[in-house]
Design an enzyme around this catalytic site. Sequence first.
Site, PDB file in Angstrom:
ATOM      1  N   HIS A 206       0.804  -1.261   0.303  1.00 29.63           N
ATOM      2  CA  HIS A 206      -0.160  -0.366   0.067  1.00 29.63           C
ATOM      3  C   HIS A 206       0.684   1.417   0.462  1.00 29.63           C
ATOM      4  O   HIS A 206       2.061   1.245   0.341  1.00 29.63           O
ATOM      5  CB  HIS A 206      -1.260   0.007   1.377  1.00 29.63           C
ATOM      6  CG  HIS A 206      -0.100   0.031   2.938  1.00 29.63           C
ATOM      7  ND1 HIS A 206       0.291   0.634   3.386  1.00 29.63           N
ATOM      8  CD2 HIS A 206       0.104  -0.888   3.354  1.00 29.63           C
ATOM      9  CE1 HIS A 206       0.743   0.537   4.031  1.00 29.63           C
ATOM     10  NE2 HIS A 206       0.413  -0.479   4.409  1.00 29.63           N
TER      11      HIS A 206
ATOM     12  N   ARG B  28      -6.046   0.897   4.216  1.00 29.99           N
ATOM     13  CA  ARG B  28      -4.786   1.824   2.824  1.00 29.99           C
ATOM     14  C   ARG B  28      -4.519   0.564   2.190  1.00 29.99           C
ATOM     15  O   ARG B  28      -3.902   1.661   0.899  1.00 29.99           O
ATOM     16  CB  ARG B  28      -3.533   2.069   4.293  1.00 29.99           C
ATOM     17  CG  ARG B  28      -3.363   0.500   5.336  1.00 29.99           C
ATOM     18  CD  ARG B  28      -2.291   1.160   5.933  1.00 29.99           C
ATOM     19  NE  ARG B  28      -1.190  -0.265   6.814  1.00 29.99           N
ATOM     20  CZ  ARG B  28      -2.273  -0.569   7.488  1.00 29.99           C
ATOM     21  NH1 ARG B  28      -3.478  -0.327   7.678  1.00 29.99           N
ATOM     22  NH2 ARG B  28      -2.172  -1.444   8.222  1.00 29.99           N
TER      23      ARG B  28
ATOM     24  N   ASN C  45       1.828   5.430   8.787  1.00 34.22           N
ATOM     25  CA  ASN C  45       3.905   5.745   8.521  1.00 34.22           C
ATOM     26  C   ASN C  45       4.678   7.083   8.659  1.00 34.22           C
ATOM     27  O   ASN C  45       5.283   7.124   9.227  1.00 34.22           O
ATOM     28  CB  ASN C  45       3.753   6.029   7.085  1.00 34.22           C
ATOM     29  CG  ASN C  45       3.614   4.153   6.156  1.00 34.22           C
ATOM     30  OD1 ASN C  45       3.103   3.768   5.448  1.00 34.22           O
ATOM     31  ND2 ASN C  45       3.502   2.938   7.401  1.00 34.22           N
TER      32      ASN C  45
ATOM     33  N   GLU D   5      -2.290  -6.708   7.471  1.00 31.57           N
ATOM     34  CA  GLU D   5      -1.065  -6.890   7.977  1.00 31.57           C
ATOM     35  C   GLU D   5      -1.423  -7.954   9.533  1.00 31.57           C
ATOM     36  O   GLU D   5      -1.973  -8.810   9.542  1.00 31.57           O
ATOM     37  CB  GLU D   5      -1.630  -5.727   8.802  1.00 31.57           C
ATOM     38  CG  GLU D   5      -0.336  -5.461   8.988  1.00 31.57           C
ATOM     39  CD  GLU D   5       0.729  -5.441   9.037  1.00 31.57           C
ATOM     40  OE1 GLU D   5       1.733  -6.447   8.141  1.00 31.57           O
ATOM     41  OE2 GLU D   5       1.606  -3.726   8.219  1.00 31.57           O
ATOM     42  N   CYS D   6      -0.125  -8.673   9.725  1.00 38.77           N
ATOM     43  CA  CYS D   6       0.160  -9.233  11.036  1.00 38.77           C
ATOM     44  C   CYS D   6       0.216  -8.604  12.427  1.00 38.77           C
ATOM     45  O   CYS D   6      -0.684  -7.198  12.577  1.00 38.77           O
ATOM     46  CB  CYS D   6       2.043  -8.830  11.042  1.00 38.77           C
ATOM     47  SG  CYS D   6       2.977  -9.661  12.513  1.00 38.77           S
ATOM     48  N   ARG D   7      -0.916  -9.060  12.663  1.00 38.85           N
ATOM     49  CA  ARG D   7      -1.653  -9.094  14.203  1.00 38.85           C
ATOM     50  C   ARG D   7      -0.310  -8.429  14.911  1.00 38.85           C
ATOM     51  O   ARG D   7       0.379  -9.670  15.769  1.00 38.85           O
ATOM     52  CB  ARG D   7      -2.657  -9.691  15.088  1.00 38.85           C
ATOM     53  CG  ARG D   7      -3.730  -9.831  13.040  1.00 38.85           C
ATOM     54  CD  ARG D   7      -5.106 -10.674  13.920  1.00 38.85           C
ATOM     55  NE  ARG D   7      -6.018 -10.827  12.394  1.00 38.85           N
ATOM     56  CZ  ARG D   7      -6.800 -10.416  12.570  1.00 38.85           C
ATOM     57  NH1 ARG D   7      -7.096  -8.686  13.743  1.00 38.85           N
ATOM     58  NH2 ARG D   7      -7.639 -10.309  12.074  1.00 38.85           N
ATOM     59  N   TYR D   8      -0.087  -7.590  15.603  1.00 39.17           N
ATOM     60  CA  TYR D   8       0.737  -7.113  16.636  1.00 39.17           C
ATOM     61  C   TYR D   8       0.229  -6.706  17.605  1.00 39.17           C
ATOM     62  O   TYR D   8       1.016  -6.384  18.619  1.00 39.17           O
ATOM     63  CB  TYR D   8       1.575  -5.412  15.420  1.00 39.17           C
ATOM     64  CG  TYR D   8       2.249  -5.826  14.724  1.00 39.17           C
ATOM     65  CD1 TYR D   8       2.978  -6.649  14.399  1.00 39.17           C
ATOM     66  CD2 TYR D   8       1.682  -4.803  13.651  1.00 39.17           C
ATOM     67  CE1 TYR D   8       4.027  -6.548  13.087  1.00 39.17           C
ATOM     68  CE2 TYR D   8       1.653  -4.925  12.288  1.00 39.17           C
ATOM     69  CZ  TYR D   8       3.326  -5.718  12.031  1.00 39.17           C
ATOM     70  OH  TYR D   8       4.005  -5.310  10.563  1.00 39.17           O
TER      71      TYR D   8
ATOM     72  N   ARG E 184       2.217   5.340   0.870  1.00 38.65           N
ATOM     73  CA  ARG E 184       1.995   5.606   2.081  1.00 38.65           C
ATOM     74  C   ARG E 184       1.019   6.241   3.494  1.00 38.65           C
ATOM     75  O   ARG E 184      -0.041   6.894   2.282  1.00 38.65           O
ATOM     76  CB  ARG E 184       2.898   7.277   2.176  1.00 38.65           C
ATOM     77  CG  ARG E 184       4.078   7.532   3.477  1.00 38.65           C
ATOM     78  CD  ARG E 184       5.116   8.401   3.314  1.00 38.65           C
ATOM     79  NE  ARG E 184       3.931  10.478   3.605  1.00 38.65           N
ATOM     80  CZ  ARG E 184       4.669  11.169   2.772  1.00 38.65           C
ATOM     81  NH1 ARG E 184       6.204  11.120   3.149  1.00 38.65           N
ATOM     82  NH2 ARG E 184       4.355  12.387   2.794  1.00 38.65           N
ATOM     83  N   SER E 185       1.191   6.109   4.448  1.00 40.50           N
ATOM     84  CA  SER E 185      -0.143   5.770   5.067  1.00 40.50           C
ATOM     85  C   SER E 185       0.111   6.983   6.407  1.00 40.50           C
ATOM     86  O   SER E 185       0.805   7.208   6.310  1.00 40.50           O
ATOM     87  CB  SER E 185      -0.777   4.992   5.673  1.00 40.50           C
ATOM     88  OG  SER E 185       0.170   4.549   6.633  1.00 40.50           O
TER      89      SER E 185
END
Length: 237
Positions: free
Chosen positions: A9, A59, A15, A83-86, A11-12
Amino acid sequence: MPTLVLLRHGRSTANTSGVLAGWSPGVDLDDHGRKQASAVAERLRPVPLAAIVTSPLDRCQQTLAPVWADRDLPPVVDERFGECRYGDWTGRKINDLVKEPLWKVVQQHPSAAVFPGPEGEGLAATQARAVAAVREWDARVLESHGKDAVWLACSHGDVIKAILADAYGMHLDLFQRIVVDPCSVSIVRYSETRPFVVRVNDIGGDLTGLLPPPKSAGNKDEVDASDAVVGGGAGTV
């Protein structure tokens, strides 16, 4: 065999604010990220896509909006590209996370890293689900559209790095050596015997090399698609 375009994706807002977004809601592309999305859509315009698959997060879907705007091919959401689940790290500042003991594990022994909290996921589990999704979709595209088909998956930095590590035949503990920038393109072609990593972290340039090669006039001595050309070959035109 089909060719996979892995698109991170753009830039968010997370980020630029130095926050680990994870699965946080309401994380959008910033102004630069929207420009990146428009630019990558233009780069992909000449490439016929057999399928577009995406993470469910905003995103990624915002990045894909200009990609499929002029195609009758809306993206299919597959949570395995999410996304990885952080876990408890989600929403925290990166500058604070570097002080955590787990940070060194993530850097040096990521296959052992499991993020804290009830929602936390291990990086090895992230890789397993993402690679399973890639293999399943690639087989589906091959069956429906043939070996010259190109398909696209829009995902996240750590997820794409994990997929690329698998394609390289690298242990996950080495995946931090791979760089995947916002709105970069990485390309993998899967064959019966091995994947071929064609591009990594490509943020500019012509993508028409993804077009199917011209059909030969029955040359029986051509190199099999599963073989690597000795000496490196002539590349794509």
